[in-house]
Design an enzyme around this catalytic site. Structure first.
Site, PDB file in Angstrom:
ATOM      1  N   LYS A 184      25.536 -23.341 -52.135  1.00  0.00           N
ATOM      2  CA  LYS A 184      25.903 -21.931 -52.110  1.00  0.00           C
ATOM      3  C   LYS A 184      27.163 -21.721 -52.953  1.00  0.00           C
ATOM      4  CE  LYS A 184      27.003 -18.291 -48.702  1.00  0.00           C
ATOM      5  NZ  LYS A 184      27.165 -18.028 -47.252  1.00  0.00           N
ATOM      6  N   SER A 243      25.197 -14.122 -45.385  1.00  0.00           N
ATOM      7  CA  SER A 243      25.617 -14.223 -46.763  1.00  0.00           C
ATOM      8  C   SER A 243      24.913 -15.337 -47.532  1.00  0.00           C
ATOM      9  CB  SER A 243      27.134 -14.409 -46.833  1.00  0.00           C
ATOM     10  OG  SER A 243      27.512 -15.656 -46.300  1.00  0.00           O
ATOM     11  N   SER A 293      25.907 -16.258 -41.228  1.00  0.00           N
ATOM     12  CA  SER A 293      25.432 -16.298 -42.614  1.00  0.00           C
ATOM     13  C   SER A 293      24.374 -17.347 -42.904  1.00  0.00           C
ATOM     14  CB  SER A 293      26.609 -16.482 -43.564  1.00  0.00           C
ATOM     15  OG  SER A 293      27.372 -15.296 -43.612  1.00  0.00           O
TER      16      SER A 293
END
Lengths: 473, 449
Positions: free
Chosen positions: A76, A152, A176
């Site tokens: 990520k 997220s 997230s």
């Protein structure tokens, strides 16, 4: 050479098995991943940085006896530092220079045989449960391109659901990992606090609210990845020991008969009926698997957890921005999204008093919740109060600091609980809701009992909803 | 090639056509194209109707002048047992067809009066008899796995809707022929009460059981279409629905995947506010003997009039007709009276319930290879299985709908059947619609190939 359907039909462990047996090479797997990314990433915008050359070098150096040998993997674009990969936190305020250092987790992933070849999309600083950064544009949901992949870790979820990689690195401060897993029909475990290192470049990681792990299609991949990354991280403020037996071995056994509490949270939040239906159906599946299932009330309003968490996390974002400004020697206001800037301005002035009060208040809530787990081994809740949001509906551009708080109190109501308590929590992709969009159910486990959640998830895995159909370009 | 995305959702398509976002010509052209290409590879299409292009132009000018009818521009395919003016009705048998039909079947005319445009005739097993493979008929392939059957007998209709080639298709249903292929193809299939839609201009097979059926992606679209031709009005509000669960019908679904799928579907109904009660209807399986006797006699009578060449019959249909011809009239009369008693017993079993539910078909779509080996439990064994849960509602003349639920074995579609007493068509569709308002299995598409 491996065809896409052969690639797609296997999870990370299945692909590693091919490499270990010498049936394919790590390079061939990476080629399959890159080909799939070329076909679908223009539609889903899951990966924001792809570095085939870096991946090829890493593939060539793979130890084929490693547990996840040669499996293509994406990190990520938030917090995790890795050799050769720029880290921008979804923001234009951060440089594109690849660092020459790596975090402990990145090093463990590499040693486990994973071939990291890029970064997945993240909202700026991971602030929203949708992934729509101005810097890169939205991560789209492979089940419906008009919908968000969640956030997220929306880029990670989109990459896995779209078949680019079988699993992807993800982070979770208020949901997230679990929110995008719910939106994209995937398994996502937020492990117990302290199980996965956040160091050495981060210490307390938002008072222990922030976690790292992965989003995956299969439960056993999540277990194998947890084996790869968990363990002592010298100097870390939090540490949770892992069991003596590897998670991958534990996940092969059914759990003992569990006492499972069911909590719909209707008194806290207006719930999409489909989420209530999904929760009830999941409860029935647990009963059929032999567990006892009873409704349970959680004796507090989790919106309060969200408020405390914001009081802790948002000043931290302001501090990160200040740090970046010191590094550059100039302001970065013009590079930030308007919402981020407004939040940083408002929360940057948080007093030490209010910060410590929030920490103290969280302690009370956490202790209250701990008592519930004397009666229950696992609590099931909705993961989100509704299905995947439409793109734009909760995008940063549509929010101001007040409506941001409102939005987070709604969307984070179920996921923030385990962020605050540090307990393990996972999204179980059990239900396909109206419009053909996934709705997940969240399972909360007792602190340190990640294995129980993995076992329960593996037991229910046969009922997972499968994969979206994303036409190749 | 990919089908036009708008063809996959009739209600959305109508919204787009009527707001001017799409024009009918483009949509109809895309439908004709998809049917002629993908539709043929699925063996789902008998003929496309080229005249549809001209109809599309008129539809566009009506819409342009504000004179659009409720279904203006909606492409529809019909099973090749419905008469379409100017086209032969071949009933799935290439060697035989009645001469070009002079006018549309009554139900087709009603759809067309409301603005629908007929674009294709769709595959059926020969003479709408449930023999998947015959001399003249190739079985329609299942879009989820082309090595499998789309289901019978309206397989072409279900396959075309499942593959997004059409938003709506007409089917017939005398023992399950609309609901079974809908369940196998992951779409919604409705068999109304027989009186709801006229059967004039539809090839007769077993007239006392025949019913016109509709196949679409959603129950909502079926309700809208039926509402637009004045066949139904909105369902009466039911309050808390009492759902009778035909529990004994769940057990033959022996796979774990099927059991999971069914129990989740029931849980969805419960969580959406329905009360579930188990219903015992021990005589349910008697439908097979009664229905077969009625159908054999009526088929034989119909075919004495149709007189197709003997070579157009498959072995099963030939044997079935022999059986019908040798059946004493009193056996037929007895079956008719047994049927009345059967319907009565079903009502008694269901007393206190608003609807009954059970799996539409106890298994997923069968492999086509299975039909090539009759000696090893080929078509005959399959027929008994396929219609076991659907035929009872033809006998009792209850409206029944099949809705897609969680896929079962091998990720293949699976269906739940919801039925209510005669005349309560709107109720059945309303409950199906409510189910589809919270579940998305109907929206899942077959894997791209």
């Amino acid at each position: 050479m491996i065809t896409f359907s052969e690639y797609r039909s296997r999870d990370a462990l299945g692909l590693a098995g091919l490499v270990q047996a010498g049936d394919v090479t790590a390079t061939e797997l990476l080629e399959a991943a890159l080909a799939r990314a070329a076909a679908v990433n223009p539609q889903v915008n899951a990966a924001v940085h792809l570095d085939p050359a870096l991946g090829m070098r890493s593939a060539a150096a793979v130890d084929i006896e490693a547990p996840l040998a040669g499996v293509p993997y994406l990190l990520k674009d938030l917090t995790i530092v890795a050799h050769g990969l720029p880290l921008t936190n979804g923001s234009l305020a951060f440089g594109r220079d690849p660092p020459a250092r790596e975090s402990e987790t990145a090093a463990r992933l590499r040693r486990a045989g994973l071939v990291v070849f890029g970064r997945t999309n993240s909202p700026e600083f991971g602030l929203t449960p949708t992934t729509e950064p101005l810097a890169y544009g939205p991560a789209r949901n492979p089940w419906s391109l008009a919908h968000s992949a969640g956030g997220s870790s929306g880029g990670a979820a989109a990459a896995v659901a779209a078949g680019i990689v079988p699993a992807a690195h993800a982070t979770d401060t208020m949901g997230s990992i679990r929110a995008p897993a719910s939106c994209c029909g995937l398994f996502g475990l937020k492990p117990t606090r302290g199980l996965v290192p956040t160091g050495p470049f981060r210490g307390d990681a938002n008072q222990g609210l922030s976690h790292e792990h992965c989003i995956s299609r299969t439960v056993r991949d999540s277990a194998a990845l947890l084996d790869a990354v968990s363990g002592r991280d010298p100097g870390a403020p939090w540490f949770t020991a892992r069991p003596a037996i590897p998670y991958l071995d534990l996940v092969r056994q059914d759990p003992a008969r569990l006492r499972i509490g069911l909590c719909g949270g209707e008194e806290w939040v207006e719930l999409d009926p489909a989420c209530a239906v999904a929760l009830a159906a999941a409860g029935r599946s647990c009963e059929q698997a032999g567990h006892s299932v009873e409704p349970v009330r959680l004796p507090f309003d989790p919106a309060e957890i969200v408020d405390c968490a914001m009081t802790i996390v948002l000043p931290g974002i302001a501090a990160v921005i200040e740090g970046r400004e010191r590094e550059l020697g100039h302001g970065v206001d013009h590079l930030l999204e308007p919402l981020t800037l407004d939040l940083a301005r408002r929360w940057g002035r948080t007093s030490a008093n209010s910060l410590l009060s929030a920490v103290a208040r969280l302690n009370v809530l956490v202790r209250t919740l701990a008592a519930v787990f004397d009666q229950c081994d696992v609590v099931l809740t909705p993961t989100l109060p509704e299905g995947p949001p439409r793109l734009g509906s909760i995008a940063p551009a549509s929010l101001n600091p007040d409506s941001y708080g409102e939005m987070l109190r709604r969307w984070g109501v179920f996921t923030s609980i385990a962020s605050a308590t540090g307990q393990p929590a996972a999204n179980l992709p059990l239900f396909l809701a109206a419009g053909g969009l996934p709705i997940g159910v969240q399972a909360l486990g007792r602190f340190g009992e990640d294995a129980v959640l993995l076992q329960l998830a593996a037991q229910l895995e046969k009922q997972f909803i499968g994969q979206p159909l994303l036409a190749s370009a | 090639m990919n089908a036009h995305p708008a063809l996959g959702d009739g209600s959305l398509l109508l919204t787009h056509l009527h707001s001017g976002v799409l024009n009918v010509r483009a949509v109809v052209a895309a439908a004709l194209d998809g049917l002629a290409t993908k539709g043929r590879t699925l063996d789902a299409v008998v003929a496309v109707r080229e005249a549809a292009a001209a109809d599309a132009e008129s539809a566009d000018s009506r819409l342009g002048s504000g004179g659009g009818r409720p279904l203006e521009g909606l492409p529809v395919g019909v099973k090749d047992v419905f008469d379409i003016a100017g086209m032969p009705t071949s009933a799935g048998c290439a060697e035989w067809s009645e001469s070009l039909a002079g006018e549309n079947a009554a139900v087709v005319q009603r759809l067309s009066d409301a603005g629908c445009i007929v674009v294709a005739k769709l595959a059926t097993s020969a003479f709408a008899f449930a023999e998947p493979v015959g001399p003249g008929a190739k079985p329609a392939r299942n879009p989820w796995d082309q090595g499998r059957y789309a289901g019978g007998t309206s397989g072409g209709s279900a396959a075309a809707v499942a593959a997004d080639l059409l938003p709506l298709a007409l089917a017939t249903d005398s023992a399950g022929s609309a609901r079974i292929p809908a369940a196998h193809c992951g779409v919604t299939g409705f068999k109304p009460s027989r009186a709801l839609l006229p059967s004039d201009g539809v090839l007769e097979s077993t007239p006392s059981l025949d019913s016109v059926g509709l196949i679409a992606r959603t129950a909502e679209h079926i309700r809208f279409v039926l509402g637009s031709i004045g066949a139904i009005t909105r369902a009466e509000p039911m309050g808390r629905v009492r759902v009778g669960v035909l529990r004994a019908r769940f057990e033959p679904c022996c796979s774990q995947a099927a059991a999971t799928s069914l129990s989740e579907a029931l849980e969805v109904l419960r969580a959406s506010g329905a009360d579930l009660v188990d219903v015992e209807f021990e005589a349910m399986a008697e439908a097979g003997a009664i229905g077969t006797t009625i159908a054999a006699h009526e088929f034989a009578r119909a075919h004495a009039r149709l007189r197709p060449p003997a070579s157009s019959y498959g072995p099963l249909l030939a044997a079935f007709l022999d059986r019908g011809r040798s059946l004493p009239t009193r056996a037929y009369a007895q079956a008719l009276s047994d049927r009345v008693r059967y319907a009565h017993r079903m009502s008694q079993a269901a007393s206190g319930c608003d609807v009954l539910v059970c799996p539409t078909v106890p298994c997923v779509a069968p492999d086509l290879q299975r039909f090539e080996a009759p000696a090893h439990g080929g078509p005959v064994a399959w027929l008994d299985v396929a219609a076991a849960n659907t035929l009872p509602f033809n006998l009792a003349d209850w409206p029944a709908v099949s809705v897609p639920i969680r896929s079962a074995d091998g990720g293949l579609p699976f269906g739940l059947q919801i039925a209510a007493p005669t005349g309560l068509d709107a109720r059945v569709l309303a409950l199906a619609e409510q189910f589809q308002a919270v579940t998305g299995y109907h929206a899942k598409r077959p894997p791209a190939r």
